[in-house]
Scaffold this motif. Structure first.
Motif, PDB file in Angstrom:
ATOM      1  N   THR B 166      64.059   8.538  78.434  1.00  0.00           N
ATOM      2  CA  THR B 166      62.698   8.367  77.909  1.00  0.00           C
ATOM      3  C   THR B 166      62.575   8.999  76.516  1.00  0.00           C
ATOM      4  O   THR B 166      62.000   8.398  75.598  1.00  0.00           O
ATOM      5  N   ILE B 167      63.128  10.213  76.351  1.00  0.00           N
ATOM      6  CA  ILE B 167      63.070  10.862  75.027  1.00  0.00           C
ATOM      7  C   ILE B 167      63.838  10.023  74.004  1.00  0.00           C
ATOM      8  O   ILE B 167      63.369   9.827  72.868  1.00  0.00           O
ATOM      9  N   LYS B 168      64.992   9.482  74.411  1.00  0.00           N
ATOM     10  CA  LYS B 168      65.787   8.653  73.494  1.00  0.00           C
ATOM     11  C   LYS B 168      64.980   7.420  73.052  1.00  0.00           C
ATOM     12  O   LYS B 168      64.962   7.067  71.869  1.00  0.00           O
ATOM     13  N   MET B 169      64.296   6.801  74.010  1.00  0.00           N
ATOM     14  CA  MET B 169      63.466   5.630  73.682  1.00  0.00           C
ATOM     15  C   MET B 169      62.322   6.046  72.753  1.00  0.00           C
ATOM     16  O   MET B 169      62.026   5.353  71.769  1.00  0.00           O
ATOM     17  N   ALA B 170      61.677   7.177  73.052  1.00  0.00           N
ATOM     18  CA  ALA B 170      60.547   7.644  72.234  1.00  0.00           C
ATOM     19  C   ALA B 170      61.008   7.945  70.801  1.00  0.00           C
ATOM     20  O   ALA B 170      60.321   7.618  69.828  1.00  0.00           O
ATOM     21  N   GLU B 171      62.195   8.554  70.681  1.00  0.00           N
ATOM     22  CA  GLU B 171      62.729   8.877  69.348  1.00  0.00           C
ATOM     23  C   GLU B 171      63.122   7.625  68.574  1.00  0.00           C
ATOM     24  O   GLU B 171      63.131   7.628  67.333  1.00  0.00           O
ATOM     25  N   ALA B 172      63.422   6.551  69.289  1.00  0.00           N
ATOM     26  CA  ALA B 172      63.840   5.311  68.624  1.00  0.00           C
ATOM     27  C   ALA B 172      62.725   4.677  67.792  1.00  0.00           C
ATOM     28  O   ALA B 172      62.981   3.844  66.924  1.00  0.00           O
ATOM     29  N   PHE B 173      61.480   5.072  68.041  1.00  0.00           N
ATOM     30  CA  PHE B 173      60.375   4.575  67.214  1.00  0.00           C
ATOM     31  C   PHE B 173      60.476   5.122  65.783  1.00  0.00           C
ATOM     32  O   PHE B 173      59.868   4.576  64.876  1.00  0.00           O
ATOM     33  N   LYS B 174      61.189   6.265  65.638  1.00  0.00           N
ATOM     34  CA  LYS B 174      61.340   6.927  64.330  1.00  0.00           C
ATOM     35  C   LYS B 174      59.986   7.240  63.687  1.00  0.00           C
ATOM     36  O   LYS B 174      59.825   7.175  62.458  1.00  0.00           O
ATOM     37  N   LEU B 175      59.007   7.584  64.509  1.00  0.00           N
ATOM     38  CA  LEU B 175      57.713   8.005  63.969  1.00  0.00           C
ATOM     39  C   LEU B 175      57.800   9.486  63.604  1.00  0.00           C
ATOM     40  O   LEU B 175      58.730  10.176  64.008  1.00  0.00           O
ATOM     41  N   PRO B 176      56.848   9.987  62.795  1.00  0.00           N
ATOM     42  CA  PRO B 176      56.960  11.373  62.317  1.00  0.00           C
ATOM     43  C   PRO B 176      57.143  12.408  63.436  1.00  0.00           C
ATOM     44  O   PRO B 176      57.762  13.434  63.231  1.00  0.00           O
ATOM     45  N   MET B 177      56.594  12.134  64.616  1.00  0.00           N
ATOM     46  CA  MET B 177      56.713  13.122  65.702  1.00  0.00           C
ATOM     47  C   MET B 177      57.005  12.437  67.035  1.00  0.00           C
ATOM     48  O   MET B 177      56.424  11.401  67.358  1.00  0.00           O
ATOM     49  N   THR B 178      57.929  13.042  67.798  1.00  0.00           N
ATOM     50  CA  THR B 178      58.125  12.690  69.202  1.00  0.00           C
ATOM     51  C   THR B 178      57.720  13.930  69.988  1.00  0.00           C
ATOM     52  O   THR B 178      58.205  15.028  69.708  1.00  0.00           O
ATOM     53  N   LEU B 179      56.808  13.776  70.935  1.00  0.00           N
ATOM     54  CA  LEU B 179      56.231  14.946  71.590  1.00  0.00           C
ATOM     55  C   LEU B 179      56.418  14.885  73.102  1.00  0.00           C
ATOM     56  O   LEU B 179      56.042  13.899  73.746  1.00  0.00           O
ATOM     57  N   VAL B 180      57.011  15.959  73.658  1.00  0.00           N
ATOM     58  CA  VAL B 180      57.081  16.103  75.113  1.00  0.00           C
ATOM     59  C   VAL B 180      55.945  17.037  75.519  1.00  0.00           C
ATOM     60  O   VAL B 180      55.924  18.201  75.148  1.00  0.00           O
ATOM     61  N   TRP B 181      55.030  16.501  76.249  1.00  0.00           N
ATOM     62  CA  TRP B 181      53.738  17.130  76.454  1.00  0.00           C
ATOM     63  C   TRP B 181      53.594  17.525  77.926  1.00  0.00           C
ATOM     64  O   TRP B 181      53.417  16.669  78.777  1.00  0.00           O
ATOM     65  N   GLU B 182      53.641  18.828  78.153  1.00  0.00           N
ATOM     66  CA  GLU B 182      53.454  19.303  79.525  1.00  0.00           C
ATOM     67  C   GLU B 182      51.976  19.247  79.863  1.00  0.00           C
ATOM     68  O   GLU B 182      51.170  19.968  79.288  1.00  0.00           O
ATOM     69  N   SER B 183      51.637  18.392  80.784  1.00  0.00           N
ATOM     70  CA  SER B 183      50.236  18.171  81.110  1.00  0.00           C
ATOM     71  C   SER B 183      49.993  18.560  82.559  1.00  0.00           C
ATOM     72  O   SER B 183      50.835  18.370  83.427  1.00  0.00           O
ATOM     73  N   VAL B 184      48.821  19.122  82.802  1.00  0.00           N
ATOM     74  CA  VAL B 184      48.484  19.488  84.182  1.00  0.00           C
ATOM     75  C   VAL B 184      47.753  18.346  84.885  1.00  0.00           C
ATOM     76  O   VAL B 184      47.539  18.374  86.080  1.00  0.00           O
ATOM     77  N   ASP B 185      47.448  17.326  84.150  1.00  0.00           N
ATOM     78  CA  ASP B 185      46.480  16.321  84.595  1.00  0.00           C
ATOM     79  C   ASP B 185      47.143  14.942  84.648  1.00  0.00           C
ATOM     80  O   ASP B 185      46.691  14.000  84.019  1.00  0.00           O
ATOM     81  N   THR B 186      48.260  14.837  85.388  1.00  0.00           N
ATOM     82  CA  THR B 186      49.019  13.585  85.337  1.00  0.00           C
ATOM     83  C   THR B 186      48.742  12.657  86.521  1.00  0.00           C
ATOM     84  O   THR B 186      49.231  11.536  86.539  1.00  0.00           O
ATOM     85  N   ALA B 187      47.961  13.105  87.495  1.00  0.00           N
ATOM     86  CA  ALA B 187      47.696  12.246  88.656  1.00  0.00           C
ATOM     87  C   ALA B 187      46.943  10.997  88.207  1.00  0.00           C
ATOM     88  O   ALA B 187      45.997  11.082  87.435  1.00  0.00           O
ATOM     89  N   GLY B 188      47.393   9.842  88.689  1.00  0.00           N
ATOM     90  CA  GLY B 188      46.700   8.601  88.380  1.00  0.00           C
ATOM     91  C   GLY B 188      47.035   8.021  87.025  1.00  0.00           C
ATOM     92  O   GLY B 188      46.457   7.005  86.616  1.00  0.00           O
ATOM     93  N   MET B 189      47.979   8.634  86.293  1.00  0.00           N
ATOM     94  CA  MET B 189      48.339   8.066  84.992  1.00  0.00           C
ATOM     95  C   MET B 189      49.256   6.856  85.180  1.00  0.00           C
ATOM     96  O   MET B 189      50.089   6.817  86.102  1.00  0.00           O
ATOM     97  N   PHE B 190      49.143   5.900  84.280  1.00  0.00           N
ATOM     98  CA  PHE B 190      50.013   4.722  84.268  1.00  0.00           C
ATOM     99  C   PHE B 190      51.464   5.198  84.117  1.00  0.00           C
ATOM    100  O   PHE B 190      52.374   4.706  84.793  1.00  0.00           O
ATOM    101  N   ASP B 191      51.662   6.210  83.232  1.00  0.00           N
ATOM    102  CA  ASP B 191      52.972   6.820  83.001  1.00  0.00           C
ATOM    103  C   ASP B 191      53.641   7.226  84.313  1.00  0.00           C
ATOM    104  O   ASP B 191      54.790   6.883  84.591  1.00  0.00           O
ATOM    105  N   THR B 192      52.877   8.023  85.090  1.00  0.00           N
ATOM    106  CA  THR B 192      53.424   8.613  86.313  1.00  0.00           C
ATOM    107  C   THR B 192      53.839   7.524  87.299  1.00  0.00           C
ATOM    108  O   THR B 192      54.923   7.584  87.896  1.00  0.00           O
TER     109      THR B 192
END
Lengths: 332, 332
Positions: B166-192
């Motif tokens: 996932t990080i490799k895919m995110a970095e492939a966008f080559k945007l100014p920032m790739t962020l790994v975001w520790e979130s406490v509120d992930t229930a019900g997310m499309f991501d999860t």
């Protein structure tokens, strides 16, 4: 009615004094205490500076507070009254209108002593602040979802002498644009009330919805230029730099016919910048209808030679909703 | 329940086809028809691109529509399904949550067939779109009143192989920032939901609330870079230019402790830019309390060496409300 609006201190004291403008309580909320700063250096121009009339226009309150920091040292004559936030409930809610009663403070002047809270604020300001001034700077911003250059605005005034004096004052800010704005909706404006009393009233319109350091520097420089022009402080007025340019132009616009409207509902992407001069057919922006499979994007083009002074950014628009505002050089 | 969610066309047709994802009507509103574009070039990666999950994040829907214009020519293999607007009622209202039921679409996945409209949208997407893809780009924006650089974000994932992919895919966008975001509120997310099914899920976060041409160019370039990395289109990936820089960095942040909070209610002025590296004591911003006569402005300073990746701009904040978010380089 429990009490009349009043000031907790004497505006006639010399030097810098401060206190509150008390807006009495009513059926809808408790009394409000608005911080007021008075800078009295005796004879000279009498200026009232107000911010935070609309609660989501926050450059004004910040710049007003900053003036309180350096003006006591710099002021050479005259009187300046500064009210950073005229409408605290709206500012706290980051809302254009007052959340308590839903009213737009800039449409209820001169207000009513026994009205709802917005009307009581207008009444207090009309009775206790406005009579102290012969010039008013009411610090606004253009609000979220629009891009707008740092500018001063005024409306057409029937009295030609007051109109000329007002334009001259607005131009003294040396901001990128001075705009004479023909509006159909002037009843109840603070502007109209002040102008009917023969006062010079100028609204700096401070960019879009987002406060940033660069914009604040420009706005503060604009007010300093105006204070120099009034003779209230010393120094030399200079054009602030906005997007690599140091210049200013005076434009006029009509509220109804100079608004470019969206031909369909969709998301609008601006394709030109504010203060761009465009010719008939030039691309202003692109509309993306989102609800159909067949509708391509729709180009929105200039109706003729004009200057784009405000452009929508970042909102879904309905059919016939404004996406750009245009103007032409003022003919005097 | 009147009907099941369904597609009005066959996603397996070769070439470019289009139709609607129908979200059935319920007690709270009529059926919704979401435009869906399918680009089928046979074997290869299977990508789902969605925009407009939150209704006030509008770069995604525009960029998604633009992809539909050029991808049919450019795509060399695989399958791409594009849904520019996942939540039409929210986009039409320019509202983060769905106005009909007040729910955040990105907290109700996998939804419910007989739930309220937001839950029915999530249910339709989970059942009919997600199974078609092994990679998902869900196009978000950071929303109004914040400044945020063009970025891709993901959350920590328990499975180390999927995290690395996932990080490799995110970095492939080559945007100014790739962020790994520790979130406490992930229930019900499309991501999860997608990650629990072993899929690669990346959220581009597209700047602040205002859509502008420069930002759209960067975002579209980022997605093009990711499509090149997946092998779906040809060409050479390049870093887009953001504020005079062509670079990228990968950071990590914790949602709770990396949020700088306001010590008092007031108006916040940012005094640094996003992606600035700051040291302990450096100025982040200034808070202007508006309700008192004595309170001076309050400086908010960096708690230690870190990178400011999001900063508040242009809103009145309450005490303990976030004004800046900071991060550090990702340790792998």
């Amino acid at each position: 009615m429990s009490e009349a609006p009043h000031l907790t201190f004497d505006l006639d004291e010399p030097g810098m004094t401060k206190g509150y403008l008390v807006v009495p309580k009513g059926a809808d909320c408790e009394a409000l205490s608005l911080p007021v700063f008075s800078l009295n250096r005796g004879e000279g121009p009498r200026l009232l500076i107000t911010g935070g009339c609309h609660g989501n226009e926050l450059e004004g309150p910040i710049v007003a507070r900053r003036l309180v920091e350096w003006l006591p040292e710099a002021q050479t004559c005259g009187r300046i009254i500064i009210v950073p936030v005229l409408n605290p409930p709206a500012v706290q809610a980051w809302s254009r209108n007052t959340p308590v009663d839903g009213l737009n403070l800039n449409r209820v002047f001169p207000g009513r002593a026994n009205g709802s809270v917005t009307e009581r604020i207008a009444n207090a300001a009309s009775r206790l602040l406005l009579p102290m001034a012969d010039t008013v700077f009411d610090l606004h911003s253009f609000g979220p979802t629009w891009d707008f250059p740092p500018a001063t605005t005024t409306h057409p005034i029937a009295d030609p002498a007051l109109m000329a004096k007002t334009i001259k004052m607005a131009e003294a800010f040396k901001l990128p644009m001075t705009l004479v704005w023909e509006s159909v909706d002037t009843a109840g404006m603070f502007d109209t009330l002040a102008q009917n009393q023969g006062k010079v009233f100028v609204c700096p319109e401070f960019g879009g919805g987002n406060v940033n350091s660069e914009a604040l520097v420009i706005y503060e420089a604009g007010i300093r230029n105006a204070l120099i022009a009034l003779g209230l402080v010393g120094g030399k007025a200079e054009y602030p730099t906005f997007r690599q340019r140091k210049s200013s132009q005076t434009l006029e616009t009509r509220r109804s016919s100079d608004e470019l409207k969206s031909p369909a509902p969709g998301i609008f992407e601006p394709r030109c910048s504010v203060l761009d001069e465009v010719k008939q057919g030039d691309l202003i922006g692109t509309l993306y209808p989102m609800d159909s499979l067949t509708a391509d994007s729709i180009d929105i083009r200039a109706p003729g030679t004009c200057i784009v002074y405000a452009i929508r950014s970042g909102a879904h628009v309905n059919i016939d909703e404004g996406v750009a505002l245009v103007a032409r050089p003022l003919i005097r």
